[in-house]
Structures are given as structure tokens and as C-alpha cells.
Design a protein around this motif. Structure first.
Motif, short mmCIF file in Angstrom:
data_model
loop_
_atom_site.label_atom_id
_atom_site.label_comp_id
_atom_site.label_asym_id
_atom_site.label_seq_id
_atom_site.Cartn_x
_atom_site.Cartn_y
_atom_site.Cartn_z
N ASN A 15 0.81 -1.21 0.00
CA ASN A 15 0.00 0.00 0.00
C ASN A 15 0.85 1.27 0.00
OD1 ASN A 15 -2.66 -1.18 0.15
ND2 ASN A 15 -2.15 -1.79 2.23
N SER A 16 2.15 1.16 0.25
CA SER A 16 2.97 2.35 0.46
C SER A 16 3.02 3.26 -0.77
CB SER A 16 4.38 2.00 0.92
OG SER A 16 5.09 1.28 -0.05
N ALA A 17 2.97 2.72 -1.97
CA ALA A 17 3.00 3.57 -3.16
C ALA A 17 1.74 4.43 -3.25
CB ALA A 17 3.16 2.72 -4.42
N TRP A 22 -0.85 9.82 -2.21
CA TRP A 22 -1.79 10.67 -1.47
C TRP A 22 -1.04 11.75 -0.69
CZ3 TRP A 22 -2.72 10.58 4.03
CH2 TRP A 22 -3.81 11.37 4.43
N VAL A 23 0.07 11.36 -0.05
CA VAL A 23 0.88 12.32 0.70
C VAL A 23 1.43 13.39 -0.25
CG1 VAL A 23 3.02 12.60 2.03
CG2 VAL A 23 1.45 10.73 2.57
N ALA A 24 1.91 12.96 -1.42
CA ALA A 24 2.44 13.92 -2.41
C ALA A 24 1.38 14.93 -2.81
CB ALA A 24 2.97 13.18 -3.63
N GLN A 25 0.13 14.50 -2.93
CA GLN A 25 -0.96 15.43 -3.25
C GLN A 25 -1.14 16.45 -2.13
OE1 GLN A 25 -4.15 12.61 -3.89
NE2 GLN A 25 -3.86 12.65 -6.11
N LEU A 145 -3.08 5.63 9.60
CA LEU A 145 -4.10 5.06 8.73
C LEU A 145 -4.38 3.60 9.09
CD1 LEU A 145 -2.49 6.31 5.41
CD2 LEU A 145 -4.50 7.29 6.50
N SER A 146 -5.64 3.25 9.13
CA SER A 146 -6.04 1.87 9.35
C SER A 146 -6.16 1.16 7.99
CB SER A 146 -7.40 1.82 10.06
OG SER A 146 -7.92 0.50 10.01
N ASP A 150 -9.20 2.99 6.18
CA ASP A 150 -8.64 4.18 5.52
C ASP A 150 -7.95 3.89 4.19
OD1 ASP A 150 -9.46 5.74 7.71
OD2 ASP A 150 -7.60 5.29 8.78
N ILE A 151 -7.77 2.61 3.85
CA ILE A 151 -7.10 2.23 2.61
C ILE A 151 -7.96 1.19 1.90
CG2 ILE A 151 -5.04 1.18 1.58
CD1 ILE A 151 -3.47 2.22 4.03
N SER A 152 -8.16 1.38 0.59
CA SER A 152 -8.92 0.42 -0.21
C SER A 152 -8.24 0.27 -1.56
CB SER A 152 -10.35 0.91 -0.40
OG SER A 152 -11.08 0.01 -1.20
N ASP A 153 -7.97 -0.95 -1.96
CA ASP A 153 -7.31 -1.24 -3.24
C ASP A 153 -6.02 -0.45 -3.40
OD1 ASP A 153 -9.26 -3.10 -4.05
OD2 ASP A 153 -10.55 -1.49 -4.79
N GLY A 154 -5.23 -0.32 -2.33
CA GLY A 154 -3.94 0.34 -2.39
C GLY A 154 -3.98 1.86 -2.36
N ALA A 155 -5.15 2.45 -2.21
CA ALA A 155 -5.26 3.91 -2.20
C ALA A 155 -5.92 4.37 -0.91
CB ALA A 155 -6.08 4.39 -3.40
#
Length: 182
Positions: A15-17, A22-25, A145-146, A150-155
Motif C-alpha cells: 500500500n505504500s506507493a 496521497w501524501v504527495a498530493q 491510517l487503518s 482508511d485504505i482500499s485497493d492500495g489507495a
């Protein structure tokens, strides 16, 4: 000011990518601030095996991958570590990437975004402890993030709370870097 966003996992299905994107945004659009993604999957660092500690190597590394990693880290004024929690700690690949360098990390500022079944909190705390070895200032605000909500399909599934946490963390990081550069 240049902020390196370190995607701290190379695991298949990671999930890190997506979290790093998201962080970059959240960093984008700030005047005088540039971000660069430092994805550990692209550096292919060997396991640390240098004949001396990195502080004694004075940036003279044998491996081309380590030389590229050194230059990428050296070029940044601060960092946002995106790290999953693996077995109550940071991923081995991230610890290895940190261990390869020393002067490149010294006295810089960092923030952490953790994720996992327990929101990555233990990984963030361990990362903070590791980074103090390099006299790094790790700011207090962080994002947790959980992987369940908080994360679905890597995003990241952005919520008002998460967007606020990210903004608060980035604002704090930028402010501290600016003060330390003044």
C-alpha cells in the motif's frame, strides 16, 4: 525546499506507493516546496554489508544503488516516511535503507505517515527512535491510517479527518524546515 516522500515497503501488493501518492498530493501546490517520491522499490538496495559504519565511509559507497540512494537523500531538506507496521516495527527494507547512510540524514527534519492494523503507530514510534541516531528532528504531528477503514485497493480513502491530519503534518514539517534553514 525539497521534501522526499519515502515509500517504505517493497512487498508485493503493498500500500505504500498509493499512500505516498496521497501524501504527495497533500504537499503539492505549496509555494517554494517541491516533493520527490523516493520509492525503495526502485533503488534495489543490497543488504547492508559495508566494511565500516556509514559515518566513517564519508559518502564513498561501492554499490551504484547505494550511491543513487545517497544522492537522492542528500538532495532533500526533509522527509515524510510512509511506513507500514510489520511485526510491531518498521519494514526491514526501510531499516536497511536508513542503515546504509549517515551523513545524508544528519540534522534533517522528518515526519511520519504510518499504516497497519493498529494504524502503524508502533512502526512510527520505532522509526522516530531510529532517526534520533542521526540528530534528526521528527515532528510531533503524524498521520495514522487503518488498513481496514482508511485504505482500499492500495489507495487512501480520504476523509475530512485524514485530510486535516495530513495538512497539519505537512504544515508543521514545512514550518520546521524553514526555521532550521533560516
Amino acid at each position: 525546499m525539497k521534501i522526499g516522500i519515502i515509500a517504505g515497503s517493497t512487498r508485493q501488493g503493498r500500500n505504500s506507493a498509493g499512500v505516498a501518492h496521497w501524501v504527495a498530493q497533500g504537499v503539492a501546490g505549496r509555494e517554494g516546496v517541491e516533493s520527490v517520491l523516493l520509492d525503495l522499490a526502485t533503488f534495489e538496495l543490497p543488504m547492508f554489508d559495508a566494511p565500516m559504519p556509514p559515518m566513517m565511509l564519508n559518502r564513498k559507497y561501492e554499490s551504484d544503488a547505494v550511491k543513487a540512494w545517497s544522492q537522492a537523500v542528500d538532495d532533500c531538506d526533509g522527509f515524510i516516511f510512509v511506513l507500514p507496521e510489520y511485526n510491531r516495527s518498521v519494514p526491514a527494507v526501510l531499516k536497511n535503507a536508513i542503515d546504509w547512510l549517515a551523513p545524508e540524514w544528519m540534522d534533517k527534519t522528518a515526519a511520519c505517515v504510518g499504516y497497519g492494523s493498529a494504524n502503524g503507530i508502533r512502526a512510527v514510534e520505532h522509526c522516530r527512535s531510529i532517526l534520533t541516531n542521526f540528530n534528526m528532528h521528527v515532528i510531533r504531528p503524524q498521520v495514522a491510517l487503518s488498513i481496514f477503514t482508511d485504505i482500499s485497493d492500495g489507495a487512501v480513502v480520504p476523509s475530512e479527518r485524514l485530510q486535516g491530519d495530513l495538512k497539519n503534518m505537512v504544515d508543521g514539517l514545512v514550518a520546521v524546515i524553514a526555521r532550521r534553514q533560516a
